[in-house]
Motif scaffolding. Structure first.
Motif, PDB file in Angstrom:
ATOM      1  N   GLY A 243      36.516  29.727  43.792  1.00  0.00           N
ATOM      2  CA  GLY A 243      36.211  31.384  44.034  1.00  0.00           C
ATOM      3  C   GLY A 243      36.198  31.911  45.531  1.00  0.00           C
ATOM      4  O   GLY A 243      37.432  31.501  46.108  1.00  0.00           O
ATOM      5  N   LYS A 244      35.231  32.411  46.036  1.00  0.00           N
ATOM      6  CA  LYS A 244      35.421  32.958  47.250  1.00  0.00           C
ATOM      7  C   LYS A 244      34.780  31.844  48.459  1.00  0.00           C
ATOM      8  O   LYS A 244      34.490  32.106  49.474  1.00  0.00           O
TER       9      LYS A 244
ATOM     10  N   THR B 273      38.686  35.800  47.468  1.00  0.00           N
ATOM     11  CA  THR B 273      39.226  34.292  46.821  1.00  0.00           C
ATOM     12  C   THR B 273      39.833  33.536  47.886  1.00  0.00           C
ATOM     13  O   THR B 273      40.783  33.876  48.533  1.00  0.00           O
TER      14      THR B 273
ATOM     15  N   THR C   8      43.166  32.963  52.534  1.00  0.00           N
ATOM     16  CA  THR C   8      42.572  34.106  51.642  1.00  0.00           C
ATOM     17  C   THR C   8      43.413  35.441  51.845  1.00  0.00           C
ATOM     18  O   THR C   8      44.354  35.396  52.500  1.00  0.00           O
TER      19      THR C   8
END
Length: 321
Positions: A101-102, A123, A140
């Motif tokens: 995810g992030k 992300t 990202t």
């Protein structure tokens, strides 16, 4: 040349200190010796060699980070409900970084209690340790973030450039950070002044990068041949043109492989062929001349004396060069 046939797609080909290793879409890790470790309940999404050089560390769509050696697997970390999308390891510091995810997370193979989680606005698509293993970069949307791997509370150094960045790498001297992008180009930064480097002109997406020749060259796929960017000197590729070797209008290079200390580069093509070349020499060595499914995994051993590859149909090979 040794050939193998897997029932699942190959996610990655690597070499640990004893031989070739293949990570598979069915969650298994298969060693050249034939031993198999059932690492994940689902697909392996990313893989790197363990910092010790013994076995590989994989991330899966089951949210697990697993260390696999011949015939056995050990759970190192989890991210419940998340896919582990990218992973890297630093032999110099014994650290492993992975993304879900992030979040970028860092763990220490010598301390099971150690973990650092660094959260981004968007992300995280790729992770890479600097050569000394103390800092880690995360690609990202909008650029890359640089973190000190062991420090809990910190503000990252942000390298900004508009667009979707899909992967990240450091130059072997630690002076440059390079990202691959969604829109068929590379972007780079010289860290001492954060000067931008636009590296475009590709007909296709750049799936990976590899430094060679003691860091003097950066090899990339995404064109009819292997594109080589000059990185010698403080300016890197700024103001200089790339060169191309192995041009073949009938196919595209899908992946490259190299080792920073050595001069060889390998190319895996979209038509299933594999070749090796030394940019300082003449000609190409055809390792796999027959055409087939696109090459989706490619790796040299540490000395560039052996090469492993796999295509999208699960056919794989290991060659002594």
């Amino acid at each position: 040349m040794k050939t193998l046939d897997f029932d699942a797609q190959v996610t990655a080909a690597l070499f640990d200190r004893t031989g070739a290793v293949f990570a598979l879409g069915d969650g298994a890790v298969v060693f050249e010796s034939g031993e198999r470790a059932e690492a994940h309940d689902g697909a392996v999404l990313c893989a790197c060699v363990h910092p010790s050089g013994d076995g590989v560390v994989t991330g899966g769509d089951d949210g697990k980070v697993v260390w696999s050696r011949r015939g056995e697997s050990m759970l190192l970390a989890t991210a419940k409900g998340q896919w582990i999308d990218a992973i890297d390891a630093a032999p110099e510091t014994g650290l492993i970084a992975f993304a879900f995810g992030k979040t970028l997370s860092v763990i220490d193979v010598a301390d099971i209690a150690f973990r650092r989680d660094f959260v981004h606005e968007r992300t995280v698509s790729g992770v890479a340790f600097e050569p000394k293993g103390r800092r880690v970069a995360a690609s990202t949307y909008g650029g890359a973030a640089l973190w000190y791997a062991r420090i809990a509370q910190q503000q990252p150094t942000l390298l900004k450039w508009a667009g979707s960045h899909t992967g990240v790498a450091w130059s072997p001297d630690g002076a440059f950070v390079i990202t691959t992008m969604q829109d068929n180009q590379l972007h780079g930064w010289r860290l001492k002044d954060q000067r931008n480097m636009r590296m475009g002109g590709y007909p296709a997406k750049i799936r990976n990068t590899a430094f060679l020749s003691k860091g003097r060259l950066l090899a990339t796929p995404g064109a009819q041949g292997v594109v080589l960017w000059p990185f010698e000197g403080a300016q890197g590729p700024m103001g200089r043109e790339a060169t191309e070797i192995g041009f073949d209008e009938a196919s595209l290079v899908n992946l490259v492989a190299a080792q920073p200390k050595h001069g060889r580069v390998a190319a895996g093509l979209t038509d299933g062929r594999v070749w090796v070349a030394d940019p300082a020499g003449q000609g190409l060595e055809r390792i796999k001349a027959e055409k087939g499914a696109s090459i989706v995994a490619l790796a040299f051993d540490a000395g560039t004396t052996r090469l492993a590859w796999a295509d999208e149909d699960g056919q794989a090979g290991i060659a002594d060069l």
